[in-house]
Design a protein around this motif. Structure first.
Motif, short mmCIF file in Angstrom:
data_model
loop_
_atom_site.label_atom_id
_atom_site.label_comp_id
_atom_site.label_asym_id
_atom_site.label_seq_id
_atom_site.Cartn_x
_atom_site.Cartn_y
_atom_site.Cartn_z
N GLU A 197 0.85 -1.19 0.00
CA GLU A 197 0.00 0.00 0.00
C GLU A 197 0.89 1.25 0.00
N ASN A 198 1.97 1.16 0.75
CA ASN A 198 2.96 2.24 0.77
C ASN A 198 3.49 2.48 -0.64
N ASP A 241 1.02 4.10 -3.32
CA ASP A 241 0.68 5.52 -3.17
C ASP A 241 1.98 6.32 -3.21
N THR A 269 2.63 9.37 -3.67
CA THR A 269 2.78 10.72 -3.12
C THR A 269 3.67 10.67 -1.88
N HIS A 270 3.73 9.50 -1.23
CA HIS A 270 4.55 9.42 -0.02
C HIS A 270 6.03 9.66 -0.33
N LEU A 323 -9.31 8.24 6.44
CA LEU A 323 -9.77 9.27 5.51
C LEU A 323 -8.97 9.14 4.21
N HIS A 324 -9.61 9.48 3.12
CA HIS A 324 -8.97 9.27 1.82
C HIS A 324 -8.99 10.54 0.98
N SER A 325 -8.05 10.62 0.06
CA SER A 325 -8.04 11.73 -0.89
C SER A 325 -8.16 11.15 -2.28
N PRO A 326 -8.46 12.00 -3.27
CA PRO A 326 -8.58 11.48 -4.64
C PRO A 326 -7.29 10.80 -5.12
N LEU A 327 -6.16 11.10 -4.45
CA LEU A 327 -4.90 10.47 -4.87
C LEU A 327 -4.78 9.03 -4.37
N ASP A 328 -5.74 8.60 -3.55
CA ASP A 328 -5.64 7.28 -2.93
C ASP A 328 -6.37 6.19 -3.68
N GLN A 385 -6.86 2.31 -2.32
CA GLN A 385 -8.19 1.85 -1.95
C GLN A 385 -8.58 0.62 -2.76
#
Ligand code: FES
Ligand SMILES: [Fe+2]
Lengths: 306, 354
Positions: free
Chosen positions: B154-155, B158, B160-161, B308-313, B317
């Motif tokens: 998951e890391n 995504d 953006t991390h 909580l989620h953002s559109p980048l997730d 998800q």
């Protein structure tokens, strides 16, 4: 964990805007930092995005905290999410987008946190206690306070002071605090405590029945202050008790031993407790403390029911 | 943007991702990665070079795998060959305690699940690794994560991390535009991130000979769900492409082993980047660990509070939902592969064979 208790989780100098710090209140992790105006803030140390500790992040120039994982940025006052840098958007986030905020109050060199963000802040004092320190003790909060009541020598040291088992006042309730006074001797050759007729100094301990935060006053037999200290034990993770303390020596002290306290370290808290001595320590004041606490709770419940 | 149409699910069972957003959200938030143990998968248990006549020990969800070679052929057993069959034997190995083994892409793969279902077509497609192995040792290495394997993946998915956690290696979040596209089938998920005018990765600036201040970046993460193995393919212009194989072997439910392969044979031999980039894994993995190790215990039990989620997730998800869908199917006794993981995925990841 009482929701409305104010826990002294940090000394003022430990909270900066250079780097957020992590403390805990029981199993609740808390992140603390200071904004650009010097105000301290506390949020749950758990980013609501992917649960990373916010304390691994950084404090931005605008005083907000930024999670170190994906950069979500939160306002310290309300915990509201203010920015997701990669979104490159000014859109506002719905109110559920926030980290849990806690109440913060700072006074007299301690930063206190209340898990209830809406709780009324305790009355601020301007007590000036220049000496200070923090210890992590592998003993749980209740047992730590019980040890303080039954034999202070197990948890702290005052330079040249010997605590005797004899109390001049056993635990009583005074203005909502648990108060006791213990006879003390100066170190050196003299009759052992059981054979002494009088004692030159005494230690008064006044303890908040809920948090265990205590004011310690060492006085001589003319009731003149020798040393004042405030110790704040806070239950931390895994049964550890984090204890912050501040202290001050009275500027004028009479007597050789009292004056000698000024050289070296007048006051310290022990970071390790002698388990062999603790195990066989006979409970005395701590038994009374438990009874008084139960009484206070019952009274509080009655008054809130009335 | 991908220049291929993504192959759709090859059956009539429908999409594993519910189209109803509420149903989707419920699944995303029911994520307890420690509870997911998928079976019938090949795991890249060791680099081929690490398996010799002397047995080495590996594990998948605590299940022991002893690996060694006899006459050059890699073998895997539940029992140390010197000890022989001792104690109870699981259903994961044959009567002699042996597991199905395949050697491909420079790895010894062990089958975790019902030995009868082991088949070569379930080995994931890894287009930029030579099938017969043989990458130089400096492109291979082992790092470990103190977390559950799905959190590591998951890391990874995504990215953006990386702008925050690995800014000193791969550059920060400063760029003009970022788009994320996600493709999936029942066995894989692929995320394509395109960044316009992104600040140059420091490692490329210092060692890769990239002179400009910004670069165009296209990063692909493709996860083979059951095998917990990922492709991380980055195209940088200017700059060299990064070709990483990132398998996350769940040795236990809370600890992950990564025997990586960073194929930098595309980089000029005179370019330091060719030798340094594979070593960056040591630094980058520790940076990831600072977040994933404290995360892991927080994902061990169901949580009342939703993440909580953002559109980048979107990718993360969907990864959760796809993993859950496989777990649910397996709970019903359905272990079949509905999509072919060994079909060449070069087009999907946008890789052109040299
Ligand atoms: S976990 Fe904090 S920003 Fe993602
Ligand atoms: Fe990472």
């Amino acid at each position: 964990m009482a929701q409305d208790a104010w826990w002294a989780v940090a000394r003022s100098e430990e909270v900066t805007s250079a780097k957020p710090i992590n403390v805990d209140i029981g199993d609740q992790p808390v992140v603390l930092w200071r904004d650009q105006h010097g105000a301290a803030h506390a949020l749950e140390d758990r980013c609501p995005h992917r649960r990373a500790p916010l304390s691994l992040g950084c404090v931005l120039g605008n005083g907000m905290i930024q999670c170190g994982y994906h950069g979500w940025t939160f306002d310290g006052e309300t915990g509201h999410l203010k920015n997701i840098p990669n979104l490159k958007s000014d859109a506002k986030f719905p109110p559920i987008y926030r980290a849990t905020p806690f109440g913060v109050a700072e006074s007299a060199g301690f930063v206190r946190v209340c898990l209830n963000a809406k709780a009324t802040a305790p009355v601020a004092t301007n007590e000036n206690l220049p000496l200070s320190g923090t210890v992590n003790v592998a003993l749980d909060h209740d047992q730590y306070i019980a040890a303080l009541f039954d034999d202070p020598a197990l948890v702290l040291a005052m330079r040249g002071v010997r605590f005797t088992p004899y109390l001049t006042t056993e635990l009583i309730v005074e203005q909502g605090l648990l108060v006791m006074e213990r006879s003390c001797q100066w170190a050196g050759p003299h009759w052992p405590a059981p054979f002494s007729s009088d004692f030159p100094i005494s230690l008064r301990i006044a303890t908040d029945p809920l948090t265990g935060e205590s004011e310690l006053s060492l006085r001589d037999d003319m009731l003149r202050p020798v040393l004042t200290a405030r110790i704040a034990p806070v239950p931390a993770a895994r049964g550890v008790t984090q204890v912050r303390w501040r202290a001050r020596l009275a500027p004028q002290r009479s007597g050789l031993m009292a004056r000698a306290m000024g050289t070296g370290t007048p006051f310290t808290l022990r970071s390790a407790i002698d388990g062999a001595a603790l195990r066989v320590l006979k409970p005395s004041a701590s038994i009374h403390a438990a009874a008084l606490r139960a009484e206070l709770t019952a009274r509080a419940q009655q008054s809130s029911a009335a | 943007m991908l220049d291929v149409t993504h192959p759709s699910s090859s059956d009539d069972h429908g999409d594993a991702i519910p189209s109803d957003p509420r149903e989707f959200a419920a699944k995303v938030n029911a994520w307890v990665p420690h509870d997911i143990v998928l079976k019938d998968a090949w795991f890249p248990l060791a680099h081929s070079f690490a398996v010799t006549a002397k047995p080495v020990r590996r594990a998948v969800y605590s299940q022991p795998y002893f690996l060694w070679r006899e006459h050059g052929v890699a073998l895997a057993s539940e029992f140390h060959p010197a000890a022989g069959l001792i104690g109870a034997k699981s259903t994961f190995s044959d009567a002699a305690g042996r597991y199905p083994v395949i050697e491909k892409y420079g790895y010894v793969w062990g089958w975790f699940g019902n030995p009868a279902n082991a088949a070569p077509e379930h080995v994931p497609s890894l287009p930029y690794l030579p099938e017969e192995g043989g990458l130089p040792l400096h492109m291979l290495g082992t790092v470990r994560f103190d977390c559950t394997a799905p959190l590591s993946l998951e890391n990874l998915i995504d990215l953006t991390h990386a702008d925050f956690l690995h800014a000193d290696v791969v550059g920060d979040e400063i760029m003009d535009k970022e788009t994320v596209e996600v493709f999936h089938d029942s066995e894989t998920i692929t995320m394509v991130r395109t960044c316009v005018n992104k600040s140059v990765a420091p490692i490329m600036k210092w060692f890769g000979g990239v002179k400009s201040d910004v670069q165009q970046v296209r990063q692909v993460i493709r996860i083979y769900l059951r095998s917990h193995a990922a492709i991380a393919y980055g195209r940088f212009s200017p700059g060299d492409n990064v070709q990483l194989f990132h398998p996350c072997v769940p040795e236990t439910r809370d600890r992950t082993r990564l025997d990586y392969a960073m194929n930098t044979t595309n980089v000029k031999k005179t370019n330091l980047f060719r030798y340094l980039m594979p070593k960056a894994s040591y630094k980058v993995s520790r940076q990831d660990s600072t977040m994933t190790s404290p995360q892991s215990p927080r994902y061990m039990h169901p949580e009342k509070r939703k993440d909580l989620h953002s559109p980048l997730d979107e990718a993360g998800q969907k990864y959760r939902v796809l993993m859950l869908a496989l777990a649910e199917r397996q709970a019903r006794g359905d272990y079949a592969y509905r999509d072919n993981v060994s079909a060449d995925c070069s087009d999907i990841i946008g890789y052109q064979k040299p």
